[in-house]
Design a protein around this motif. Sequence first.
Motif, PDB file in Angstrom:
ATOM      1  N   ALA A 104      50.488  45.508  65.144  1.00 55.50           N
ATOM      2  CA  ALA A 104      51.632  45.696  64.255  1.00 55.50           C
ATOM      3  C   ALA A 104      52.784  44.771  64.649  1.00 55.50           C
ATOM      4  O   ALA A 104      53.472  44.209  63.788  1.00 55.50           O
ATOM      5  CB  ALA A 104      52.089  47.151  64.287  1.00 55.50           C
ATOM      6  N   MET A 111      59.193  48.268  58.125  1.00 53.41           N
ATOM      7  CA  MET A 111      60.013  47.096  58.428  1.00 53.41           C
ATOM      8  C   MET A 111      60.589  46.485  57.154  1.00 53.41           C
ATOM      9  O   MET A 111      61.768  46.129  57.091  1.00 53.41           O
ATOM     10  CB  MET A 111      59.171  46.064  59.172  1.00 53.41           C
ATOM     11  CG  MET A 111      59.816  44.696  59.286  1.00 53.41           C
ATOM     12  SD  MET A 111      58.652  43.455  59.892  1.00 53.41           S
ATOM     13  CE  MET A 111      59.600  41.953  59.617  1.00 53.41           C
ATOM     14  N   ASN A 123      54.525  48.010  59.056  1.00 55.92           N
ATOM     15  CA  ASN A 123      55.174  46.846  58.470  1.00 55.92           C
ATOM     16  C   ASN A 123      55.834  47.175  57.136  1.00 55.92           C
ATOM     17  O   ASN A 123      56.802  46.515  56.749  1.00 55.92           O
ATOM     18  CB  ASN A 123      54.163  45.712  58.304  1.00 55.92           C
ATOM     19  CG  ASN A 123      53.842  45.024  59.619  1.00 55.92           C
ATOM     20  OD1 ASN A 123      54.550  44.128  60.052  1.00 55.92           O
ATOM     21  ND2 ASN A 123      52.780  45.468  60.268  1.00 55.92           N
ATOM     22  N   ILE A 160      55.395  37.978  59.771  1.00 53.77           N
ATOM     23  CA  ILE A 160      56.107  38.248  58.511  1.00 53.77           C
ATOM     24  C   ILE A 160      57.524  37.716  58.579  1.00 53.77           C
ATOM     25  O   ILE A 160      58.012  37.067  57.638  1.00 53.77           O
ATOM     26  CB  ILE A 160      56.104  39.763  58.215  1.00 53.77           C
ATOM     27  CG1 ILE A 160      54.710  40.231  57.831  1.00 53.77           C
ATOM     28  CG2 ILE A 160      57.091  40.094  57.094  1.00 53.77           C
ATOM     29  CD1 ILE A 160      54.585  41.729  57.717  1.00 53.77           C
ATOM     30  N   ALA A 202      51.070  41.558  55.922  1.00 54.81           N
ATOM     31  CA  ALA A 202      50.758  42.741  56.729  1.00 54.81           C
ATOM     32  C   ALA A 202      49.371  43.274  56.411  1.00 54.81           C
ATOM     33  O   ALA A 202      48.588  43.603  57.319  1.00 54.81           O
ATOM     34  CB  ALA A 202      51.811  43.819  56.476  1.00 54.81           C
ATOM     35  N   CYS A 221      58.281  47.299  64.860  1.00 51.96           N
ATOM     36  CA  CYS A 221      57.023  47.689  64.217  1.00 51.96           C
ATOM     37  C   CYS A 221      56.052  48.310  65.221  1.00 51.96           C
ATOM     38  O   CYS A 221      55.308  49.236  64.884  1.00 51.96           O
ATOM     39  CB  CYS A 221      56.395  46.484  63.534  1.00 51.96           C
ATOM     40  SG  CYS A 221      57.160  46.088  61.958  1.00 51.96           S
ATOM     41  N   ALA A 231      54.368  41.813  62.368  1.00 51.84           N
ATOM     42  CA  ALA A 231      55.802  41.791  62.059  1.00 51.84           C
ATOM     43  C   ALA A 231      56.422  40.441  62.403  1.00 51.84           C
ATOM     44  O   ALA A 231      57.252  39.912  61.644  1.00 51.84           O
ATOM     45  CB  ALA A 231      56.502  42.904  62.833  1.00 51.84           C
ATOM     46  N   TRP A 263      62.079  42.558  65.650  1.00 53.01           N
ATOM     47  CA  TRP A 263      61.251  43.083  64.555  1.00 53.01           C
ATOM     48  C   TRP A 263      59.866  43.467  65.068  1.00 53.01           C
ATOM     49  O   TRP A 263      59.281  44.471  64.636  1.00 53.01           O
ATOM     50  CB  TRP A 263      61.126  42.057  63.441  1.00 53.01           C
ATOM     51  CG  TRP A 263      62.352  41.867  62.601  1.00 53.01           C
ATOM     52  CD1 TRP A 263      63.052  40.715  62.438  1.00 53.01           C
ATOM     53  CD2 TRP A 263      63.021  42.864  61.820  1.00 53.01           C
ATOM     54  NE1 TRP A 263      64.128  40.927  61.608  1.00 53.01           N
ATOM     55  CE2 TRP A 263      64.131  42.237  61.206  1.00 53.01           C
ATOM     56  CE3 TRP A 263      62.802  44.220  61.579  1.00 53.01           C
ATOM     57  CZ2 TRP A 263      65.018  42.905  60.368  1.00 53.01           C
ATOM     58  CZ3 TRP A 263      63.683  44.889  60.743  1.00 53.01           C
ATOM     59  CH2 TRP A 263      64.768  44.242  60.151  1.00 53.01           C
TER      60      TRP A 263
END
Length: 444
Positions: A149, A207, A204, A156, A181, A132, A153, A128
Motif C-alpha cells: 500500500a 488517500m 489508497n 500515485i 492503486a 497508506c 501510494a 503519503w
Amino acid sequence: MDDPRELNLTLDLCLRIGEVLLSSGAGAADVTATMLSVASHLGLRHAEVDVTFTSLSMSYQATPEDAAVMMVRNVKHRDIDYADLTQVDHLVRELLADELDLYLARTRMATILSTGHPWPRWSVTLAWGVMCASVAVFLGGDWLVALIASAAAISIDRFQLVMARRRLPTFYLQVAGGAVATMWAVGLAATPIEADLSLVVTANIVMLLAGIGFMGAIQDALTGFYVTSGARVIEALLATAGIIAGVSAGLSVGEVLGINLGQLVPGQSYGNHLAVAVVGAAVSAAAFAFACFAPRRSLLPIALTAGSATLLHALVSDTGFGRTWAAAVGAFTIGVVAYGVAGRFRVPPLVVAVSSIVPLLPGLSIYRGLSLLAAAGSNTSQGIVAMMTAASVAVALASGVILGEYLAQPLKRETRRLESRLSGPRLVGPFRASRRETRADRVT
C-alpha cells in the motif's frame, strides 16, 4: 478612511487573507467573517464581502454620496498548505490585537505567500506512503499489505504530481490514482504472493479521498452560503467520481484477466486488534497532516485526537448502531476536541479536524460497493447499498465535526452580538471581535 491609498491597500490585504483561507478549505462563513474583522479593525466599517468558489470580492463606500470602491480576486490555486493557513491565522490575530499595523501586516503577508513549503517535496511523498501503510494496518492488513500500500501510494503521488504540472484537471488525477492503486493490486494478485490485496486498494482510496473538501461544502450549506456549497459539492462529487472510475477500470481489467481481488466486509476494519487499529489510525492522521505541511507541534495532538475518535467509532460500531452513526459520533468527538487542541497548540481548528477525520473516510464502503457492482449476479443491489453507505458516512463525518465545533466554542455575554459577525462555527480565523470593533458598536 479618507486616504484612497490606504483604502486600496486594506482591501487588497483582506482579499489576500481570504484567498489563503478559501484555497485551504475554510468555509465561506469563516472567510467572510475574517475579512470583515480585519477591514473593520483597520477602519473600513460596513464593508461588503462576496465569496464564491472561484473568486472573492470586497467593496467599501464611505458615505452614500461617495462612489464605492470594489476589488475582486480570483482563487486559482487550491493546494492545501496548512503552514500558510496557520501563519495567516496568526497574522490576523496579531493584527486584531494591535501588534501589527496595515503596512507590517502587508509585509508579513507577502513573506508568507512568497516563502516555499517548510520541508522538501520528497518528504511529502514519503508521508503519503506512511499514511497508506497505516490505513492498511488500521483495516487489518499485515506488514506485506502495508508495504505494498505504501509503494502504491508513493507511485500515485509522483504520477499525480507529473500530471498536475501539465495542468490536467483534478478529475483525471483522481482517475489515474484509482487506476494505479487497483493495477498494483491486480498485478501482484497474478503472482504467488499471498496477501489481501483488496486492502491495498482501500487504503489508497482513503488517500485520494483525504484531499476532497466535502466538510467545507457541508459547512457552507449549514451557514447559508448555498452557491459556494453547491460548487464545492460538485467538485467533491467529481473528485470522488474520478476515484470510482479509476478503481472500477482496474477491477474490470482484473475481471477480464480472471483475477479477483476479493470483497471487504465492514467488520474487517479492525481485523488485527483494536489497539493496533487505533495506532494505525493515529499515525495515518499525523502523516496526512505532515503531507499538508501542518506545523510539527500539531502532529502529536492530531494523532491522539484521531486515535481517540477511532476508538470511540469502534465502540459505537460494535454496539450495533451501524457505520454511519459510528462515524457521526467519532466526527463529533473530533469537532469537540479540535477546538481545545487548536487553541493549545496555536493552529486553526480546521487543521486538527480535517487531519483527524482521515482514518474514518469511507474508503472501505466505496471499494466494497465497486467490487460488488463489478461482480456479475445478484450483487448489484448490495453494491448500490454500499455506495449509499459511503455517501451517508461522508455526510455524517462532515456534519458531525461541524456540530462538535458549534458546541465546543464557548458562549460569552456578547453571544448575540458576535453571532452577527461569526456566522456559523469557526474553523479558522478570530473567535471574537476585536476591542476596537466592540467600542465602535457601543457608540453606534
